[in-house]
Write an enzyme that holds these catalytic residues in place. Structure first.
Site, PDB file in Angstrom:
ATOM      1  N   ALA B 150      58.113 -14.267   2.096  1.00  0.00           N
ATOM      2  CA  ALA B 150      58.324 -13.953   3.657  1.00  0.00           C
ATOM      3  C   ALA B 150      56.967 -14.383   4.407  1.00  0.00           C
ATOM      4  CB  ALA B 150      58.557 -12.453   3.700  1.00  0.00           C
ATOM      5  N   GLU B 151      55.764 -13.804   3.706  1.00  0.00           N
ATOM      6  CA  GLU B 151      54.631 -14.079   4.372  1.00  0.00           C
ATOM      7  C   GLU B 151      54.259 -15.506   4.568  1.00  0.00           C
ATOM      8  OE1 GLU B 151      50.635 -13.989   6.020  1.00  0.00           O
ATOM      9  OE2 GLU B 151      52.323 -12.544   5.965  1.00  0.00           O
TER      10      GLU B 151
END
Lengths: 357, 357
Positions: B150-151
């Protein structure tokens, strides 16, 4: 006289602006000079291809730093206007000196080096800075001169000892300084890098082309910005070949700037002269390539050129610029971006020892 | 047949060594290939001048990193063999991935990228690494693949958003990918950099010149070293065009190396395959330009090429080399330094925003 009359009549026939241009250009020629198309000579040092080649190697050489991993090019990135584009507040390792990096481009035309002018020329800047111990520099404002002289001397000695073990450098110093019996000495590092730095000039900016007679090189907005730059008083400090870099001034002479621009604990040139008259006095930075050298001010407090122009107008001239005036001055400033030097990366001798301090 | 006889007789008349050379060269030609003199093609991507120019800009672009201050060139310094010459133990910011930097020179000829081969090609290496958050990387071994997806996605998005605000890049992507309606996408960053990296090859090393027929290109010691390199078994792993880079091997197959060379907690390719058979397995590094790529091993444990050769002989071949044998092998390895690519520094678009995370 007859020629002048003919020229005037032709200018009038061509419309007003050409005549106005002539006058603005004359005014500008009295204040500014174009960057020359070839590197300027350094007093007492002749540039040879071997010296320039050595200077380039050393400019990119991480082993010049005490930590063995920072070259001149690390902070004076020649891909990004000769600065690193970082802000002090980012807390990067590379920000060692407590002030924003100044560009190496056209630095040869500055009267002195550093924000406080503590180096009298390029060589002085090199020999009194590259050897600095980053850890010590982090603790001092203004860098290497504040370092214990004994430590500095030890470090200089260590650099020379290390370079003597690198055959390619022994050879390169011999070729660069063929008349010297012991060419691999500390002072010659400074001489070679300073000579290389004379090649880092940016001629042919739109402003310079206009100054030399090309009417089309500046837009109308840029010409209007130039006129404002002169009329408002900016050019009383930012003038000469570097449009700055030739003298010193108190920052906040009319109105004290906010502390992010002028922190109370950085006394500027006072540190060099110890004269209270020099408290908060700084070298007037060159505005050449200002488009490329954000962030601005010795604190690197803003990336916004409009904001920087506004702060300067207020603090130095007591002037409140309108949005339109600011836009025009910024348009003019963007005409100061010249042709960057074409630099082929040097290939450095192999590394044989660890980069530990 | 008659020609062969004549050649043999001529070789005998010329003295033994020429005949011996012929045989050593034939053996070498079966094991190694010279670096080609022009960049190899990438599958499915045609190099155009515009793509290469964009790829070079991006290779030197600090704004590709999440911290906005690390370019590919920061660690893959093209002045110093495509590596940064640092040791992990130095604790530098740039050492983010937990393993020693591998050179970008000739990387196009490797079967896969990274010490554990986790990137299948140059583009994969780029798009899955440049965006990495250094802070996260410091906590993981092996770098970006360990970062929360996600990051990573957020970061990729942010890069593209930032680049869309830089007119010079919008233009450069359009020119590089003229047939695409939306060329400024993440994948194209990887394609452009990968294409630029195909130009970072080092032909014409003394060894390659010798391989192609120039008897004088290698010294007698280097030829003896090559023979030892083959006879002792080094070439069973270090072969092909990159003299390595083509396969994987367990480090310590005969004898466990000391922990500074093989720390117990870095399981190598196991992280990629999750197969216990791959524990302590690493990509065999290329020995091209090994003179320039110190420090050695995935740990960067030594700058001493002789020591590195000794460790490899012991741990991989169970061999104790004499000092003379080691000297000769090292002499051969020094013949693997090729002609470095001539790289003119790109000029990058101005920076308009701070480098803060």
């Amino acid at each position: 006289m007859r020629l002048f009359l003919i020229a005037s009549v032709l200018a009038l026939l061509a419309g007003g602006p050409a005549f106005a241009d002539l006058s603005l250009r004359d005014q500008a020629k009295g204040l500014f000079e174009p960057i020359p198309s070839t590197p300027p000579a350094l007093a007492g040092d002749v540039a040879t291809p071997d010296k320039l080649a050595l200077g380039k190697m050393l400019f990119f050489e991480p082993r010049l730093s005490e930590s063995q991993d920072l070259s001149c090019a690390a902070c004076h990135n020649l891909s990004t206007g000769g600065v690193d584009g970082g802000a002090l507040s980012g807390g990067r390792n590379a920000h060692l000196a407590g002030r924003e990096v100044q560009t190496v481009l056209n630095a040869v035309f500055n009267k002195a080096q550093y924000w406080d002018g503590r180096a009298v020329d390029l060589k002085d800047q090199v020999v009194n800075s590259v050897m600095a111990n980053p850890k010590a520099m982090l603790k001092t404002r203004g860098g290497p001169i504040a370092i214990n002289p004994a430590e500095l001397a030890r470090t200089k000695q260590r650099v020379i000892e290390q370079f003597r073990t690198i055959p390619a450098y022994v050879e390169a110093f011999k070729k660069a300084f063929p008349d010297e019996s012991d060419p691999l000495v500390y002072d010659n590092i400074g001489r070679a890098i300073a000579l290389f730095e004379t090649t880092l000039i940016t001629p042919d900016s739109p402003f310079d082309l206009w100054l030399k007679g090309d009417d089309q090189a500046l837009s109308d907005a840029q010409k209007a910005g130039l006129k404002l730059f002169i009329d408002k008083g900016c050019a009383s400090c930012h003038n000469g070949v570097n449009i700055g870099g030739a003298s010193y001034a108190r920052f906040g002479v009319v109105k004290e700037p906010a502390p992010e621009y002028l922190p109370a604990d950085d006394w500027g040139r006072f540190v060099v002269t110890k004269s209270l008259a020099d408290k908060y006095v700084f070298k007037i930075p060159s505005l050449r390539n200002v488009e490329l050298t954000a962030p601005y001010f010795h604190t690197g407090a803003t990336f916004d050129l409009k904001k920087a122009v506004g702060v300067m107008a207020e603090s130095q001239l007591g002037a409140q610029l309108s949005a339109d005036e600011t836009d025009k001055i910024v348009a003019f400033l963007l005409s100061l971006t010249g042709r960057s030097p074409e630099v082929v990366l040097p290939i450095l001798p192999p590394r044989r020892s660890p980069p530990a301090l």
